[in-house]
Design an enzyme around this catalytic site. Structure first.
Site, PDB file in Angstrom:
ATOM      1  CB  THR A  84      -0.978   0.000   1.340  1.00 55.76           C
ATOM      2  OG1 THR A  84      -1.412   1.392   1.423  1.00 55.76           O
ATOM      3  CG2 THR A  84      -0.261  -0.435   2.559  1.00 55.76           C
ATOM      4  CG  ASP A  85      -0.982   5.122  -1.054  1.00 55.91           C
ATOM      5  OD1 ASP A  85      -1.457   4.330  -0.178  1.00 55.91           O
ATOM      6  OD2 ASP A  85      -1.402   6.170  -1.612  1.00 55.91           O
ATOM      7  CD  GLU A  86      -3.238   3.898   4.552  1.00 56.36           C
ATOM      8  OE1 GLU A  86      -2.858   3.867   5.841  1.00 56.36           O
ATOM      9  OE2 GLU A  86      -4.266   4.015   4.156  1.00 56.36           O
ATOM     10  CE1 TYR A 103      -3.290  -2.049   5.954  1.00 57.06           C
ATOM     11  CE2 TYR A 103      -3.247   0.057   5.433  1.00 57.06           C
ATOM     12  CZ  TYR A 103      -3.357  -1.123   5.035  1.00 57.06           C
ATOM     13  OH  TYR A 103      -3.501  -1.594   3.810  1.00 57.06           O
ATOM     14  CE  LYS A 113      -0.476  -4.319   3.021  1.00 53.37           C
ATOM     15  NZ  LYS A 113      -0.853  -5.706   2.649  1.00 53.37           N
TER      16      LYS A 113
HETATM   17  P1  NAD Z   1     -10.386  -6.505   2.710  1.00 55.99           P
HETATM   18  O1  NAD Z   1     -10.074  -6.125   4.152  1.00 55.99           O
HETATM   19  O2  NAD Z   1     -11.586  -5.958   1.963  1.00 55.99           O
HETATM   20  O3  NAD Z   1     -10.082  -8.026   2.493  1.00 55.99           O
HETATM   21  C1  NAD Z   1      -9.239  -8.637   3.341  1.00 55.99           C
HETATM   22  C2  NAD Z   1      -9.238 -10.237   3.051  1.00 55.99           C
HETATM   23  O4  NAD Z   1      -8.295 -10.994   3.801  1.00 55.99           O
HETATM   24  C3  NAD Z   1     -10.707 -10.736   3.711  1.00 55.99           C
HETATM   25  O5  NAD Z   1     -11.504 -11.372   2.861  1.00 55.99           O
HETATM   26  C4  NAD Z   1     -10.372 -11.239   4.923  1.00 55.99           C
HETATM   27  O6  NAD Z   1     -11.219 -12.532   5.348  1.00 55.99           O
HETATM   28  C5  NAD Z   1      -8.976 -11.903   4.738  1.00 55.99           C
HETATM   29  N1  NAD Z   1      -8.094 -12.052   5.600  1.00 55.99           N
HETATM   30  C6  NAD Z   1      -7.650 -11.487   6.741  1.00 55.99           C
HETATM   31  N2  NAD Z   1      -7.106 -11.907   7.674  1.00 55.99           N
HETATM   32  C7  NAD Z   1      -6.625 -13.375   6.895  1.00 55.99           C
HETATM   33  C8  NAD Z   1      -5.752 -14.533   7.083  1.00 55.99           C
HETATM   34  N3  NAD Z   1      -5.093 -14.331   8.525  1.00 55.99           N
HETATM   35  N4  NAD Z   1      -5.667 -15.540   6.531  1.00 55.99           N
HETATM   36  C9  NAD Z   1      -6.359 -15.494   5.490  1.00 55.99           C
HETATM   37  N5  NAD Z   1      -7.435 -14.698   4.961  1.00 55.99           N
HETATM   38  C10 NAD Z   1      -7.305 -13.203   5.853  1.00 55.99           C
HETATM   39  O7  NAD Z   1      -9.072  -5.662   2.131  1.00 55.99           O
HETATM   40  P2  NAD Z   1      -8.811  -4.892   0.839  1.00 55.99           P
HETATM   41  O8  NAD Z   1      -9.161  -3.672   0.746  1.00 55.99           O
HETATM   42  O9  NAD Z   1      -9.380  -5.994  -0.293  1.00 55.99           O
HETATM   43  O10 NAD Z   1      -7.249  -5.070   0.635  1.00 55.99           O
HETATM   44  C11 NAD Z   1      -6.473  -6.183   0.321  1.00 55.99           C
HETATM   45  C12 NAD Z   1      -5.077  -5.917   0.160  1.00 55.99           C
HETATM   46  O11 NAD Z   1      -5.010  -4.662  -0.673  1.00 55.99           O
HETATM   47  C13 NAD Z   1      -4.768  -5.607   1.566  1.00 55.99           C
HETATM   48  O12 NAD Z   1      -3.295  -6.271   1.609  1.00 55.99           O
HETATM   49  C14 NAD Z   1      -4.310  -4.478   1.705  1.00 55.99           C
HETATM   50  O13 NAD Z   1      -3.371  -3.751   2.484  1.00 55.99           O
HETATM   51  C15 NAD Z   1      -4.178  -3.861  -0.004  1.00 55.99           C
HETATM   52  N6  NAD Z   1      -4.231  -2.440  -0.266  1.00 55.99           N
HETATM   53  C16 NAD Z   1      -5.699  -2.255  -0.118  1.00 55.99           C
HETATM   54  C17 NAD Z   1      -6.119  -0.654  -0.685  1.00 55.99           C
HETATM   55  C18 NAD Z   1      -7.723  -0.500  -0.515  1.00 55.99           C
HETATM   56  O14 NAD Z   1      -7.925   0.848  -0.948  1.00 55.99           O
HETATM   57  N7  NAD Z   1      -8.423  -1.009  -0.192  1.00 55.99           N
HETATM   58  C19 NAD Z   1      -5.268  -0.043  -1.679  1.00 55.99           C
HETATM   59  C20 NAD Z   1      -4.005  -0.520  -1.422  1.00 55.99           C
HETATM   60  C21 NAD Z   1      -3.373  -1.889  -1.013  1.00 55.99           C
HETATM   61  O1  DAU Z   2      -4.228   4.108   0.738  1.00 55.69           O
HETATM   62  C1  DAU Z   2      -4.411   2.670   0.804  1.00 55.69           C
HETATM   63  C2  DAU Z   2      -5.305   2.439   1.686  1.00 55.69           C
HETATM   64  O2  DAU Z   2      -6.340   2.988   1.741  1.00 55.69           O
HETATM   65  C3  DAU Z   2      -5.308   0.993   1.967  1.00 55.69           C
HETATM   66  O3  DAU Z   2      -4.094   0.551   2.167  1.00 55.69           O
HETATM   67  C4  DAU Z   2      -6.267   0.797   3.081  1.00 55.69           C
HETATM   68  O4  DAU Z   2      -6.517  -0.503   3.269  1.00 55.69           O
HETATM   69  C5  DAU Z   2      -7.500   1.323   3.013  1.00 55.69           C
HETATM   70  O5  DAU Z   2      -8.345   1.220   4.058  1.00 55.69           O
HETATM   71  C6  DAU Z   2      -7.556   2.960   2.650  1.00 55.69           C
HETATM   72  O6  DAU Z   2      -7.103   3.550   3.942  1.00 55.69           O
HETATM   73  P1  DAU Z   2      -7.893   4.924   4.172  1.00 55.69           P
HETATM   74  O7  DAU Z   2      -7.560   5.037   5.825  1.00 55.69           O
HETATM   75  O8  DAU Z   2      -7.125   6.044   3.268  1.00 55.69           O
HETATM   76  O9  DAU Z   2      -9.214   4.783   4.012  1.00 55.69           O
HETATM   77  P2  DAU Z   2     -10.585   4.930   4.477  1.00 55.69           P
HETATM   78  O10 DAU Z   2     -11.842   4.528   3.800  1.00 55.69           O
HETATM   79  O11 DAU Z   2     -10.662   4.508   5.963  1.00 55.69           O
HETATM   80  O12 DAU Z   2     -10.566   6.694   4.779  1.00 55.69           O
HETATM   81  C7  DAU Z   2     -10.432   7.281   3.678  1.00 55.69           C
HETATM   82  C8  DAU Z   2     -10.308   8.714   4.170  1.00 55.69           C
HETATM   83  O13 DAU Z   2     -11.593   9.323   4.729  1.00 55.69           O
HETATM   84  C9  DAU Z   2      -9.392   8.990   5.316  1.00 55.69           C
HETATM   85  O14 DAU Z   2      -8.851  10.122   5.179  1.00 55.69           O
HETATM   86  C10 DAU Z   2     -10.371   8.963   6.503  1.00 55.69           C
HETATM   87  C11 DAU Z   2     -11.566   9.360   5.986  1.00 55.69           C
HETATM   88  N1  DAU Z   2     -12.985   9.086   6.765  1.00 55.69           N
HETATM   89  C12 DAU Z   2     -12.865   7.393   6.669  1.00 55.69           C
HETATM   90  C13 DAU Z   2     -14.125   7.086   7.205  1.00 55.69           C
HETATM   91  C14 DAU Z   2     -14.283   5.579   7.413  1.00 55.69           C
HETATM   92  C15 DAU Z   2     -13.663   9.886   7.056  1.00 55.69           C
HETATM   93  O15 DAU Z   2     -13.546  11.348   7.240  1.00 55.69           O
HETATM   94  N2  DAU Z   2     -15.114   9.152   7.745  1.00 55.69           N
HETATM   95  C16 DAU Z   2     -15.131   7.879   7.780  1.00 55.69           C
HETATM   96  O16 DAU Z   2     -16.238   7.389   8.143  1.00 55.69           O
END
Ligand code: NAD
Ligand code: DAU
Length: 339
Positions: free
Chosen positions: A125-127, A153, A157
């Site tokens: 992730t970019d975080e 988190y 990562k």
């Molecule tokens: P998500 O939370 O929707 O899904 C995570 C999945 O992992 C779930 O199905 C959960 O059951 C499974 N999981 C959790 N713990 C586990 C374990 N111990 N063993 C097996 N499975 C397990 O997450 P997402 O948003 O789809 O993110 C997927 C990946 O992409 C993550 O690695 C996250 O860090 C990365 N990522 C997410 C974003 C985003 O914006 N959502 C952006 C960049 C990177």
């Molecule tokens: O950048 C990639 C990441 O993006 C992934 O690695 C993470 O798994 C994914 O959850 C996401 O992280 P963020 O913290 O950016 O996403 P989130 O949807 O939780 O929040 C997006 C922005 O909105 C953040 O600045 C917090 C804000 N927010 C979020 C929630 C849930 C609010 O203002 N209100 C809310 O209720």
């Protein structure tokens, strides 16, 4: 080719499964997911009907089970999506993030080293780069920037990325890492900003905006993330990190207002709430390396993607209503209980 996709019942993992089954019908996908609160087997309902798809319920931290899976399924490629992913939850309970994101990744790396794979692709992730100031729009995350994670988190990562690179250097494991910006699209768990705003607005409930809503995220439509992963895991260079993003920066309040406008809901639903602890200000990806080396380009503009996403949630009300009511957690028992 056998491809092991972990975390396949989550948001991006499931979209990736559908992308792969359509784009590469010759490949076999084995999905491994623990079905935590964030995993939903209903999401994979259509995939379960495909003869080239197999689902295994299991925890990536369970070494015995993971090794058994590698022995039996003999994956050529591993793509590790499995993770605890919600920043707010990591602030409340960091331990599970270290267990799954660091410990679980290490178990998978061990198995891949022991049994041999042509590629281990770690979804990063970019975080991990920390954040950028709001008043420096000229700055972007680049692959060679130092890691500077802010939340438990992102620290977990970042640790997983370091372990992945260490297995490459020490054991010669062929690895790649991609680091993507915020994704949006179908099947995102409604604790994350965009689906949370959609479902709460639909129910005429208040929309919590952290702080002043000026934090910036760089949004990418999930299928564009999937196409980049597909290219990187096949054609990316061993031991390399690739950023994925489409220069779609928006501050949170703009995103929230856009969704309310699309749904025809009043801005009076917006409620400013106490800010997230350590809240990262701005994320912004420089995707040049991925574009230049692999010819990747995102296809979906934010203005189109956000409309498609809202429409999807409106058309799949039962999907998120099951989640909000908790019903989805009985689905595995219903489908697999007697097998
Ligand atoms: P998500 O939370 O929707 O899904 C995570 C999945 O992992 C779930 O199905 C959960 O059951 C499974 N999981 C959790 N713990 C586990 C374990 N111990 N063993 C097996 N499975 C397990 O997450 P997402 O948003 O789809 O993110 C997927 C990946 O992409 C993550 O690695 C996250 O860090 C990365 N990522 C997410 C974003 C985003 O914006 N959502 C952006 C960049 C990177
Ligand atoms: O950048 C990639 C990441 O993006 C992934 O690695 C993470 O798994 C994914 O959850 C996401 O992280 P963020 O913290 O950016 O996403 P989130 O949807 O939780 O929040 C997006 C922005 O909105 C953040 O600045 C917090 C804000 N927010 C979020 C929630 C849930 C609010 O203002 N209100 C809310 O209720």
């Amino acid at each position: 080719m056998n491809i092991l996709v972990t975390g396949a019942a989550g948001f991006i993992g499931s979209n990736f499964v559908y992308y792969m089954l359509e784009k590469h019908p010759e490949d076999r996908i084995v999905a491994l997911d623990a079905l935590t609160y964030a995993g939903n087997l209903e999401t994979l309902e259509e995939a379960l009907e495909n003869k080239n798809f197999k689902f295994i319920k299991g925890d990536i931290y369970d070494k015995k089970h993971v090794f058994e899976i590698f022995r039996e399924e003999k994956p050529d490629i591993v793509v590790n999506f499995a993770a605890e992913t919600h920043v707010d939850r990591s602030i409340e309970d960091p331990g599970i993030f270290v267990r799954t994101n660091v410990g679980g990744t290490q178990v998978l790396l061990d198995a891949a080293t022991e049994f041999g794979v042509t590629r281990f692709h770690q979804i990063g992730t970019d975080e991990v780069y920390g954040d950028l100031p709001l008043d420096r729009p000229d700055l972007f995350f680049k692959e060679d920037m130092p890691l500077k994670a802010s939340s438990p988190y992102s620290a977990s990562k970042a640790s997983a990325d370091l372990l992945t690179m260490a297995y490459h250097r020490t054991y010669g494991l062929p690895v790649t890492i991609s680091r993507c910006s915020n994704n949006y699209g179908p099947y995102q768990f409604p604790e994350k900003l965009i689906p949370l705003v959609i479902y709460r607005a639909e129910n005429d409930e208040s929309i919590p905006v952290y702080g002043t809503g000026d934090n910036v995220r760089d949004w990418l439509y999930v299928m564009d993330h999937c196409s980049a992963i597909d290219l990187i895991m096949r054609d990316g260079r061993d031991g390399e990190i690739y950023n994925i993003g489409g220069h779609n920066e928006r501050n949170n309040i703009t995103v929230v207002r856009r969704i309310l406008e699309y749904l025809g809901k009043p801005e009076s639903l917006i409620t400013f709430v106490t800010d997230r602890k350590g809240h990262d200000k701005r994320y912004a990806i420089d995707p040049e390396k991925t574009k230049k080396e692999l010819g990747w380009e995102p296809e979906t503009r934010f203005e189109d993607g956000i409309g498609m996403t809202i429409d999807w949630y409106l058309e799949h009300r039962s999907w998120w209503e099951h989640i909000v009511s908790g019903d989805y957690q009985n689905y595995y028992q219903k489908m697999y209980g007697d097998r």
